[in-house]
Design a protein around this motif. Structure first.
Motif, PDB file in Angstrom:
ATOM      1  N   UNK A   1       0.852  -1.189   0.000  1.00  0.00           N
ATOM      2  CA  UNK A   1       0.000   0.000   0.000  1.00  0.00           C
ATOM      3  C   UNK A   1       0.889   1.241   0.000  1.00  0.00           C
ATOM      4  N   UNK A   2       0.278   2.357   0.310  1.00  0.00           N
ATOM      5  CA  UNK A   2       1.038   3.603   0.421  1.00  0.00           C
ATOM      6  C   UNK A   2       1.167   4.038   1.881  1.00  0.00           C
ATOM      7  N   UNK A   3       0.918   3.096   2.788  1.00  0.00           N
ATOM      8  CA  UNK A   3       0.958   3.426   4.218  1.00  0.00           C
ATOM      9  C   UNK A   3       2.342   3.927   4.632  1.00  0.00           C
ATOM     10  N   UNK A   4       2.346   4.925   5.501  1.00  0.00           N
ATOM     11  CA  UNK A   4       3.544   5.506   6.107  1.00  0.00           C
ATOM     12  C   UNK A   4       4.390   6.325   5.134  1.00  0.00           C
ATOM     13  N   UNK A   5       3.928   6.464   3.896  1.00  0.00           N
ATOM     14  CA  UNK A   5       4.668   7.304   2.941  1.00  0.00           C
ATOM     15  C   UNK A   5       4.685   8.753   3.418  1.00  0.00           C
ATOM     16  N   UNK A   6       3.553   9.205   3.943  1.00  0.00           N
ATOM     17  CA  UNK A   6       3.472  10.591   4.405  1.00  0.00           C
ATOM     18  C   UNK A   6       4.348  10.807   5.636  1.00  0.00           C
ATOM     19  N   UNK A   7       4.485   9.781   6.471  1.00  0.00           N
ATOM     20  CA  UNK A   7       5.359   9.880   7.646  1.00  0.00           C
ATOM     21  C   UNK A   7       6.817  10.069   7.222  1.00  0.00           C
ATOM     22  N   UNK A   8       7.212   9.352   6.175  1.00  0.00           N
ATOM     23  CA  UNK A   8       8.575   9.491   5.654  1.00  0.00           C
ATOM     24  C   UNK A   8       8.784  10.905   5.129  1.00  0.00           C
ATOM     25  N   UNK A   9       7.836  11.378   4.351  1.00  0.00           N
ATOM     26  CA  UNK A   9       7.955  12.728   3.778  1.00  0.00           C
ATOM     27  C   UNK A   9       7.962  13.793   4.872  1.00  0.00           C
ATOM     28  N   UNK A  10       7.191  13.566   5.912  1.00  0.00           N
ATOM     29  CA  UNK A  10       7.158  14.519   7.026  1.00  0.00           C
ATOM     30  C   UNK A  10       8.523  14.605   7.703  1.00  0.00           C
ATOM     31  N   UNK A  11       9.163  13.456   7.914  1.00  0.00           N
ATOM     32  CA  UNK A  11      10.498  13.442   8.517  1.00  0.00           C
ATOM     33  C   UNK A  11      11.502  14.190   7.645  1.00  0.00           C
ATOM     34  N   UNK A  12      11.420  13.969   6.340  1.00  0.00           N
ATOM     35  CA  UNK A  12      12.335  14.627   5.415  1.00  0.00           C
ATOM     36  C   UNK A  12      12.104  16.137   5.420  1.00  0.00           C
ATOM     37  N   UNK A  13      10.839  16.540   5.500  1.00  0.00           N
ATOM     38  CA  UNK A  13      10.520  17.975   5.585  1.00  0.00           C
ATOM     39  C   UNK A  13      11.063  18.563   6.885  1.00  0.00           C
ATOM     40  N   UNK A  14      10.867  17.824   7.985  1.00  0.00           N
ATOM     41  CA  UNK A  14      11.386  18.274   9.283  1.00  0.00           C
ATOM     42  C   UNK A  14      12.903  18.439   9.240  1.00  0.00           C
ATOM     43  N   UNK A  15      13.558  17.526   8.533  1.00  0.00           N
ATOM     44  CA  UNK A  15      15.023  17.599   8.415  1.00  0.00           C
ATOM     45  C   UNK A  15      15.436  18.932   7.808  1.00  0.00           C
ATOM     46  N   UNK A  16      14.700  19.378   6.808  1.00  0.00           N
ATOM     47  CA  UNK A  16      14.989  20.671   6.178  1.00  0.00           C
ATOM     48  C   UNK A  16      14.798  21.812   7.179  1.00  0.00           C
ATOM     49  N   UNK A  17      13.786  21.686   8.021  1.00  0.00           N
ATOM     50  CA  UNK A  17      13.484  22.752   8.977  1.00  0.00           C
ATOM     51  C   UNK A  17      14.535  22.874  10.074  1.00  0.00           C
ATOM     52  N   UNK A  18      15.128  21.761  10.482  1.00  0.00           N
ATOM     53  CA  UNK A  18      16.124  21.810  11.562  1.00  0.00           C
ATOM     54  C   UNK A  18      17.555  21.925  11.036  1.00  0.00           C
ATOM     55  N   UNK A  19      17.690  21.994   9.714  1.00  0.00           N
ATOM     56  CA  UNK A  19      19.007  22.254   9.138  1.00  0.00           C
ATOM     57  C   UNK A  19      19.849  21.042   8.833  1.00  0.00           C
TER      58      UNK A  19
END
Length: 234
Positions: free
Chosen positions: A158-176
């Motif tokens: 399925x596509x489960x947890x795909x958004x969780x992965x993307x959220x972590x990657x986005x957070x990584x950008x925010x914390x530098x």
């Protein structure tokens, strides 16, 4: 206190950094009050899974290195890994896109098995030369840490947890985050790279000292005797 670790399965320094951080944590007197959370990061989100190509060829093409230079780099990281008790077989490494591996980790995290999943994936990738993008491989690794095979299969298909992965990657950008491993302690302090255990220990001590002021440990009752409560009952 929470320690967040951004990493990618295909990053050799992330496995080395894991071992060095674990060594520091073992020496930390308040280790039982540390919560470790693994966060997703992709060094090369566009990488195509290709078991026919070697990591040496990939590095040479991607970085413009000669085969000899790429081989020397891998030999160096293999030697560093050995210093912390890890056995790397970079010649067997399978080029694999890590997105499904990260979805697998997110599923494991939901079941409080994030660290175990990371360990299994790192070992499979760097030591055993397994294809960590292969669903059958991920199911096998998951069952070893106590996840149900059918549940893992359902997630991966399925596509489960795909958004969780993307959220972590986005957070990584925010914390530098610019590279991995990247350790964030209590969202106040950051340690970049596979630092020595002494560096991690110092960061733990400093950040925990500040965190503890705002989160004092509850009193532990060593003995109870006759007493009166606030309602006047004796």
């Amino acid at each position: 206190m929470k320690v967040e670790i951004w990493s990618d399965v295909m990053c050799p320094w992330c496995y080395i950094g894991k071992r060095k951080f674990e060594k520091a944590l073992e020496q930390f007197s308040q280790k039982d009050r540390i919560e470790v959370e693994w966060k997703s990061f992709q060094l090369n989100p566009d990488m195509k899974t290709d078991p026919s190509r070697s990591i040496v060829e990939y590095l040479a093409d991607a970085k413009g290195f000669t085969i000899d230079h790429a081989t020397q780099m891998l030999d160096n990281v293999t030697n560093v890994a050995a210093e912390v008790g890890l056995e790397y077989h970079m010649d067997k490494t399978v080029l694999a896109n890590s997105f499904d591996s990260h979805r697998f980790i997110q599923f494991a995290k939901k079941n409080k098995l994030g660290d175990a999943a990371e360990e299994q994936l790192f070992h499979a990738y760097f030591t055993e030369g397994k294809n960590t993008a292969d669903h059958a491989t991920l199911i096998d690794l998951g069952t070893k840490i106590g996840l149900g095979a059918s549940a893992i299969k359902d997630v991966l298909e399925s596509n489960q947890f795909a958004e969780d992965v993307r959220k972590d990657i986005y957070e990584a950008q925010q914390v530098g985050v610019r590279g991995v491993p990247f350790f964030v302690l209590d969202r106040k302090y950051a340690v970049s790279g596979a630092q020595q255990p002494e560096t991690f220990l110092g960061a733990l001590q400093q950040s925990f000292q500040e965190w503890e002021k705002e989160n004092p440990a509850p009193l532990v009752s060593l003995a109870e005797g006759d007493s009166c409560d606030i309602d006047g009952n004796c």
